[in-house]
Design a protein around this motif. Structure first.
Motif, PDB file in Angstrom:
ATOM      1  N   GLN A  45       2.016  -2.593  -9.757  1.00 39.01           N
ATOM      2  CA  GLN A  45       0.675  -2.028  -9.686  1.00 39.01           C
ATOM      3  C   GLN A  45      -0.340  -3.157  -9.767  1.00 39.01           C
ATOM      4  O   GLN A  45      -0.337  -3.955 -10.710  1.00 39.01           O
ATOM      5  CB  GLN A  45       0.430  -1.041 -10.831  1.00 39.01           C
ATOM      6  N   GLY A  98       3.931  -0.867   5.627  1.00 38.93           N
ATOM      7  CA  GLY A  98       2.746  -0.472   4.868  1.00 38.93           C
ATOM      8  C   GLY A  98       1.741   0.262   5.723  1.00 38.93           C
ATOM      9  O   GLY A  98       1.750   0.173   6.954  1.00 38.93           O
ATOM     10  N   GLY A 125       1.246   3.943  -1.861  1.00 38.94           N
ATOM     11  CA  GLY A 125       0.716   5.276  -2.098  1.00 38.94           C
ATOM     12  C   GLY A 125       1.767   6.187  -2.704  1.00 38.94           C
ATOM     13  O   GLY A 125       2.498   5.803  -3.626  1.00 38.94           O
ATOM     14  N   ASP A 141       1.075  -1.122  -4.971  1.00 37.86           N
ATOM     15  CA  ASP A 141      -0.165  -0.400  -4.721  1.00 37.86           C
ATOM     16  C   ASP A 141      -1.076  -0.654  -5.916  1.00 37.86           C
ATOM     17  O   ASP A 141      -0.608  -0.946  -7.017  1.00 37.86           O
ATOM     18  CB  ASP A 141       0.087   1.106  -4.557  1.00 37.86           C
ATOM     19  N   TRP A 142      -2.363  -0.511  -5.689  1.00 39.89           N
ATOM     20  CA  TRP A 142      -3.320  -0.712  -6.792  1.00 39.89           C
ATOM     21  C   TRP A 142      -3.658   0.579  -7.499  1.00 39.89           C
ATOM     22  O   TRP A 142      -4.151   0.574  -8.625  1.00 39.89           O
ATOM     23  CB  TRP A 142      -4.617  -1.332  -6.241  1.00 39.89           C
ATOM     24  N   ASP A 143      -3.400   1.721  -6.844  1.00 41.38           N
ATOM     25  CA  ASP A 143      -3.861   3.011  -7.346  1.00 41.38           C
ATOM     26  C   ASP A 143      -3.027   3.475  -8.534  1.00 41.38           C
ATOM     27  O   ASP A 143      -1.803   3.608  -8.442  1.00 41.38           O
ATOM     28  CB  ASP A 143      -3.810   4.051  -6.238  1.00 41.38           C
ATOM     29  N   PHE A 166       0.844  -1.208   0.000  1.00 38.10           N
ATOM     30  CA  PHE A 166       0.000   0.000   0.000  1.00 38.10           C
ATOM     31  C   PHE A 166       0.880   1.259   0.000  1.00 38.10           C
ATOM     32  O   PHE A 166       0.704   2.171   0.811  1.00 38.10           O
ATOM     33  CB  PHE A 166      -0.920   0.004   1.235  1.00 38.10           C
ATOM     34  N   GLN A 175      -3.242  11.680  -2.438  1.00 37.37           N
ATOM     35  CA  GLN A 175      -2.005  10.928  -2.241  1.00 37.37           C
ATOM     36  C   GLN A 175      -1.222  11.464  -1.038  1.00 37.37           C
ATOM     37  O   GLN A 175      -0.749  10.704  -0.195  1.00 37.37           O
ATOM     38  CB  GLN A 175      -1.134  11.009  -3.494  1.00 37.37           C
ATOM     39  N   CYS A 188       0.867   5.050  -8.484  1.00 43.76           N
ATOM     40  CA  CYS A 188       1.908   4.307  -9.213  1.00 43.76           C
ATOM     41  C   CYS A 188       2.516   5.160 -10.322  1.00 43.76           C
ATOM     42  O   CYS A 188       3.728   5.089 -10.583  1.00 43.76           O
ATOM     43  CB  CYS A 188       1.335   3.013  -9.778  1.00 43.76           C
TER      44      CYS A 188
END
Length: 387
Positions: A56, A76, A9, A29-31, A7, A362, A35
């Motif tokens: 990502q 994290g 960020g 991170d998924w965002d 995570f 962010q 990324c």
């Protein structure tokens, strides 16, 4: 020593760990926007992001057993909306709660130590049972919830395991503490709860780093010695009224041994005001005036001569007053992205992707780099001496 950052960020906690000497083998991170921020700074060669292996995607889909290297540290900030004052307070009912994935990472990677951060709201009395549940899961990550087992049933099993005193399997000695970033030289009053756990077989003794800065030391320098104003060359006519701060300072018997809190003025005074000097401000990346700031009860902005209030991301973007500067004459404006990055102790040569609202999200979710570095350096030194 190798690390894994979950995570990530905007990278505050990860940067702090890297600057402390840890070498990340995975940063995830998924965002998309976060990324993109990291990828651009990596392409620009920004230290220490330049060497980060960025992934990502959803952490739920990441196979931690694919990491063959020994990992000393897992860090994290699991998404905090379930516990945030600005969130919907659903905790374990909220699908955004990523603590289960943080615990899975610890179970599969078996690091020497982990460092997790979350909002202070997690410590509220309404979440007391769930906070204990998180604590015990981090302590005994191998005691996994059974299929269709309710969390309270799993908590009961963990409590039994803990009271039985079993040392079989993977276990960690976990401590938690609420840290205020201002107490460590960050120009922001930002309280967050930190979890640190050392693996049971390490036999390491550790405590959170001692505070280095204080409010009383700042008040002394402003209203007793006056050195604050002298160093910043602030004329008497431009100084705010002392008010309760001056009254508190006058009650102090001795000069505090700690360093003064760092203020907004100290953090951004070398940047031109983007509202008053837009042409000069244009020479600084991410330093543009954002219109629309307004003050209302509870959202009055951050005074120039105090640490900033907590920068916030908000459920639906930036709340309408907390990310504002309040000048001594009472006028207000939003902090720019560059100023906000300063308040979060990101380096000036770091750039951010997305709209102002997205970028502020962010930054509002980030751990201040300086605070992360201080805690991670202490952990790194403890592991080095203990190995």
């Amino acid at each position: 020593m190798r690390s894994v950052e979950l995570f990530v960020g905007a990278g505050g906690l990860g940067m702090g760990a890297s600057l402390a000497g840890f070498e990340p083998v995975a940063v995830m991170d998924w965002d998309r926007w976060a990324c993109d921020t990291l990828r651009e700074n990596k392409a620009r060669g920004l230290h220490p992001i330049a060497h980060w292996p960025i992934h990502q995607g959803d952490v739920k889909d990441f196979d931690f057993t694919s990491i063959s290297d020994d990992v000393s540290l897992v860090t994290g900030g699991p998404p905090c909306q379930p516990f945030s004052m600005g969130g919907q307070h659903r905790a374990f009912l909220d699908e955004r709660d990523m603590f289960p994935q943080a615990i899975r990472a610890v179970r599969e990677l078996k690091p020497s130590v982990f460092l997790f951060e979350n909002v202070k709201g997690l410590t509220r009395s309404s979440f007391a049972n769930y906070l204990e549940y998180i604590h015990l899961q981090l302590s005994y990550p191998d005691v996994v919830a059974r299929e269709n087992e309710e969390w309270l049933e799993h908590l009961a099993r963990l409590e039994e395991h803990h009271t039985f005193g079993s040392k079989d399997g993977l276990h960690y000695r976990v401590i938690k503490q609420v840290l205020n970033a201002a107490d460590y030289g960050v120009p922001q009053r930002r309280e967050r709860v930190f979890f640190v756990g050392f693996r049971g077989d390490t036999e390491i003794r550790w405590h959170f780093p001692n505070q280095t800065h204080s409010k009383d030391a700042l008040l002394w320098s402003q209203w007793r010695s006056g050195e604050y104003w002298d160093l910043l060359e602030v004329a008497k006519k431009n100084r705010p009224e002392g008010g309760r701060g001056q009254a508190r300072a006058e009650k102090l018997k001795d000069k505090p041994d700690s360093l003064p809190w760092i203020t907004v003025r100290q953090a951004i005074s070398d940047l031109p005001d983007p509202e008053i000097q837009p042409d000069l401000a244009a020479h600084f990346h991410d330093h543009h005036f954002q219109p629309g700031a307004r003050s209302y009860p509870g959202h009055t902005g951050s005074p120039l001569d105090e640490p900033a209030k907590t920068l916030k991301a908000g459920v639906h973007g930036v709340p309408g007053g907390e990310n504002m500067l309040r000048r001594p004459d009472g006028s207000i404006r939003y902090f720019t992205v560059r100023e906000s990055a300063r308040l979060q102790t990101f380096p000036d040569d770091m750039v951010f992707h997305g709209s102002w609202t997205e970028t502020m999200r962010q930054l509002g979710n980030a751990v201040p780099v300086q605070l992360a570095r201080i805690v991670a350096e202490d952990i790194h030194e403890t592991l080095r001496l203990g190995s």
